[in-house]
Design an enzyme around this catalytic site. Structure first.
Site, short mmCIF file in Angstrom:
data_model
loop_
_atom_site.label_atom_id
_atom_site.label_comp_id
_atom_site.label_asym_id
_atom_site.label_seq_id
_atom_site.Cartn_x
_atom_site.Cartn_y
_atom_site.Cartn_z
N LYS A 179 0.83 -1.22 0.00
CA LYS A 179 0.00 0.00 0.00
C LYS A 179 0.85 1.25 0.00
CE LYS A 179 -2.06 -0.34 4.06
NZ LYS A 179 -1.56 -1.40 4.75
N THR B 193 -10.29 -14.48 -7.46
CA THR B 193 -10.79 -13.17 -7.05
C THR B 193 -11.48 -13.18 -5.69
OG1 THR B 193 -12.91 -13.51 -8.11
CG2 THR B 193 -11.18 -12.53 -9.47
N ASP C 192 6.93 3.76 5.74
CA ASP C 192 6.22 4.21 4.54
C ASP C 192 6.51 5.68 4.23
OD1 ASP C 192 4.99 1.97 3.43
OD2 ASP C 192 3.44 1.98 4.97
N HIS D 152 22.00 10.42 9.30
CA HIS D 152 21.51 9.36 8.39
C HIS D 152 21.24 9.94 7.00
CE1 HIS D 152 21.00 6.03 11.25
NE2 HIS D 152 20.81 7.00 12.13
N CYS E 15 26.25 6.66 11.39
CA CYS E 15 25.88 6.74 12.80
C CYS E 15 26.69 5.74 13.63
CB CYS E 15 24.37 6.57 12.95
SG CYS E 15 23.76 7.35 14.44
N GLU F 51 -8.00 -3.46 15.20
CA GLU F 51 -7.31 -2.22 15.54
C GLU F 51 -7.61 -1.06 14.62
OE1 GLU F 51 -5.84 -5.15 15.47
OE2 GLU F 51 -4.32 -5.35 17.04
N GLU G 7 20.87 8.51 4.25
CA GLU G 7 19.95 7.70 3.44
C GLU G 7 18.51 8.22 3.52
OE1 GLU G 7 21.31 6.85 6.28
OE2 GLU G 7 20.13 5.42 7.44
N GLY H 216 22.88 1.43 14.14
CA GLY H 216 22.43 0.31 14.95
C GLY H 216 22.53 0.65 16.43
N ARG I 177 22.19 8.82 20.52
CA ARG I 177 22.44 9.37 21.86
C ARG I 177 23.91 9.64 22.11
NH1 ARG I 177 17.64 8.55 24.55
NH2 ARG I 177 16.53 6.71 23.85
N GLU J 127 28.27 3.30 25.22
CA GLU J 127 27.10 2.45 24.98
C GLU J 127 27.40 0.99 25.30
OE1 GLU J 127 25.54 2.71 20.95
OE2 GLU J 127 23.80 1.46 21.44
N1 GLN Z 1 23.60 3.49 19.15
C1 GLN Z 1 24.24 4.68 18.67
C2 GLN Z 1 23.75 5.92 19.39
O1 GLN Z 1 22.71 5.92 20.00
C3 GLN Z 1 24.04 4.84 17.17
C4 GLN Z 1 22.63 5.07 16.78
C5 GLN Z 1 22.42 4.91 15.31
O2 GLN Z 1 23.20 4.26 14.62
N2 GLN Z 1 21.33 5.44 14.81
O3 GLN Z 1 24.39 6.95 19.34
#
Ligand code: GLN
Length: 549
Positions: free
Chosen positions: A32, A202, A86, A520, A394, A163, A522, A367, A475, A418
């Site tokens: 969709k 169908t 989306d 980011h 990131c 929902e 992308e 990540g 963070r 982290e």
């Molecule tokens: N875990 C890392 C942070 O919080 C990177 C976050 C991410 O890649 N978006 O800074």
């Protein structure tokens, strides 16, 4: 506040907003979002201003707290909303301005209504799904559509789910509020091919439409995802049982390239039908830009393999925008890109050259958490030492700093706060603004921030601008205490926050293309405007491949 009937909708004025509601039936993941986005693109080629909105039926206030395994990628807007993926399709296909107001969930709607109730806005009244929740949904729809000629609103979930009922009830009422000539219901369904019978079936579509009609919504247009071309007979059957004109039954076969969809829809007359229904008079669409993209994708001069070293690989949608941005980088360089996902837990210093030796570029995406970080660092070391074009996004940038600190600067215990809050050498540490955060939802450094690009760097070559804006979701950050040691040995901060405190881009001098970015990129790439960092990454990969061949 009650939804003001017809308020905000310039009905009867010269130029009312027209609303298109897109629902999905039979199965989830039916496409969709892509259908809505392609439709948005097609209407824009007619010169219309389009807004795009996603309503999601789950209770989370936003998808920011959901794992990519559960929900795929989290898409971030300039104003810092963590939204459904989306919105990424909308971003790539249209020029619609995407902000917080363009994505909302059941959780958000209830949150607003309950806060009002606590404040006393409904004193004396019983707060109910109808009218209070549905009024709030309608108010959100009007708000998200402001300034648009056509507002496309996608309802998440599948018809038949409990929902999504309040959303469906709200759009049913909406049509009454704004009139038939200002609203259109499109239902995206599945017409499966049953091999044993040798035919398209169908019945699932009939059932889905029946379900919709039982709640008062008669679709005006059906878009049928089909495994095989639909014969006239099949169309007629659907038209008869679903109570709509044969010309309103459209077919969406699987495509090898999603950017063909606006053109495929146009060839079937979808935009003409919509314009007719909504009484919109526009010129014929100008499809030149989309045709150009397709031509580039179909006649590449180079072919490359790019390795993405990540951990959310089982779910393709987890890196949706990244994979698309790579394709866009290919469009800019007339290259086809084969993207290979590599599980970071399977990569080590010992097998890096064997696993990664064949790739023309390597990416370590964003990540959270420490699973697989050693494998990612091995991949980064391989890219650094072998001069393979590299982009770390990131977490990927943070890990390239750790790899460099450990292997080049010889800070053996360099770490990120982290992964080890007690580390003595926190090359990556928690940002000051994050130190007292207690509530995890919506509290990262989110959304667009300006960045000053340093001249005579690869970053500057890419952007050709001194000041840029990119979207963030993190963070942790590079610890400035280590900055001079990095820079003195050639790992430069090539982009920083305007006050000079945060490293936003870092790159290795003496390497053809080794770039880390804390944001980011992308999320802002489009097939029509490939993002500079992806364009240059792929350009470096093409050059390297030509030298090697
Ligand atoms: N875990 C890392 C942070 O919080 C990177 C976050 C991410 O890649 N978006 O800074």
């Amino acid at each position: 506040m009650q939804f003001q009937q017809k308020a905000g909708v310039r009905r009867g004025g010269q130029h009312p907003t027209k609303y298109i509601f897109v629902t999905g039936g039979v199965v989830s993941s039916i496409g969709k979002g892509l259908a809505a986005a392609s439709l948005g693109a097609l209407l824009e080629t007619r010169g219309l201003r389009v807004s795009m909105t996603k309503m999601d039926p789950y209770i989370n206030v936003d998808p920011g707290t959901m794992s990519p395994f559960q929900h795929g990628e989290v898409f971030v807007t300039d104003d810092g909303a963590e939204t459904d993926l989306d919105l990424g399709h909308y971003q790539r296909f249209t020029r619609a301005n995407l902000a917080k107001r363009n994505s909302f969930t059941t959780g958000q709607v209830y949150d607003t209504v309950i806060n009002r109730e606590r404040r006393g806005d409904y004193l004396g009244g019983t707060v109910q799904v109808i009218p209070h929740i549905t009024d709030q949904i309608k108010a959100n729809i009007v708000h998200s559509s402001e300034g648009a000629d056509v507002s496309i609103v996608e309802v998440g979930g599948t018809i038949g789910d409990i929902e999504s009922l309040p959303f469906l009830e709200a759009i049913r009422q909406f049509r009454n509020d704004v009139g038939k000539e200002n609203s259109l219901f499109i239902h995206v369904t599945l017409v499966p091919y049953i091999r044993a019978a040798g035919e398209l079936k169908t019945k699932p579509t009939q059932h889905s439409v029946k379900e919709l009609r039982s709640i008062g919504i008669q679709p005006d247009i059906l878009i049928c995802r089909a495994d095989q071309p639909m014969s006239q007979d099949v169309r007629e059957k659907i038209s008869l049982f679903c109570n709509l004109d044969r010309e309103c039954v459209f077919e969406a076969l699987d495509v090898d390239n999603i950017y063909k969809m606006p053109i495929i829809y146009h060839e079937q007359g979808l935009d003409a039908r919509i314009a007719e229904h909504l009484g919109i008079w526009t010129a014929q669409p100008n499809l030149e830009e989309w045709n150009r993209i397709i031509e580039r994708l179909e006649k590449p001069r180079h072919s490359l393999r790019v390795g993405v070293v990540g951990k959310y690989l089982g779910v393709r949608d987890s890196y949706k925008s990244l994979y698309e941005a790579l394709t866009h980088g290919g469009i800019a360089n007339e290259a086809s890109i084969e993207i290979v996902g590599l599980d970071s837990e399977q990569i080590s210093a010992a097998n890096a050259s064997e696993t990664l030796g064949d790739f023309d570029a390597i990416i370590v995406p964003g990540g959270f958490g420490d699973r697989g970080v050693l494998g990612k660092m091995s991949a980064i070391q391989f890219a650094r030492e072998n001069k393979v074009p590299f982009l770390g996004i990131c977490l990927g940038m943070q890990l390239s700093c750790l790899e460099y600190a450990r292997n080049v600067l010889k800070i053996a215990d360099a770490n990120s706060e982290e992964f080890d809050p007690q580390s003595r050498n926190k090359v990556i540490h928690l940002m000051e603004s994050q130190q007292n955060v207690e509530r995890k939802g919506g509290s990262m450094r989110l959304g667009a921030y300006d960045c000053i690009v340093r001249r005579t760097t690869n970053a500057y070559t890419a952007y050709a601008a001194d000041r840029i804006s990119e979207r963030h979701r993190h963070r942790y950050e590079f610890n400035p205490e280590f900055r001079s040691r990095f820079e003195d040995s050639g790992f430069l901060v090539s982009g920083e926050s305007p006050d000079g405190t945060l490293a936003e881009m870092m790159e290795l001098s003496g390497h053809p293309w080794f770039m880390g970015c804390q944001f980011h990129p992308e999320l802002k790439s489009r097939p029509t405007q490939p993002h500079p960092l992806f364009r240059e990454l792929i350009s470096a990969a093409v050059k390297r491949k030509q030298l090697r061949d």
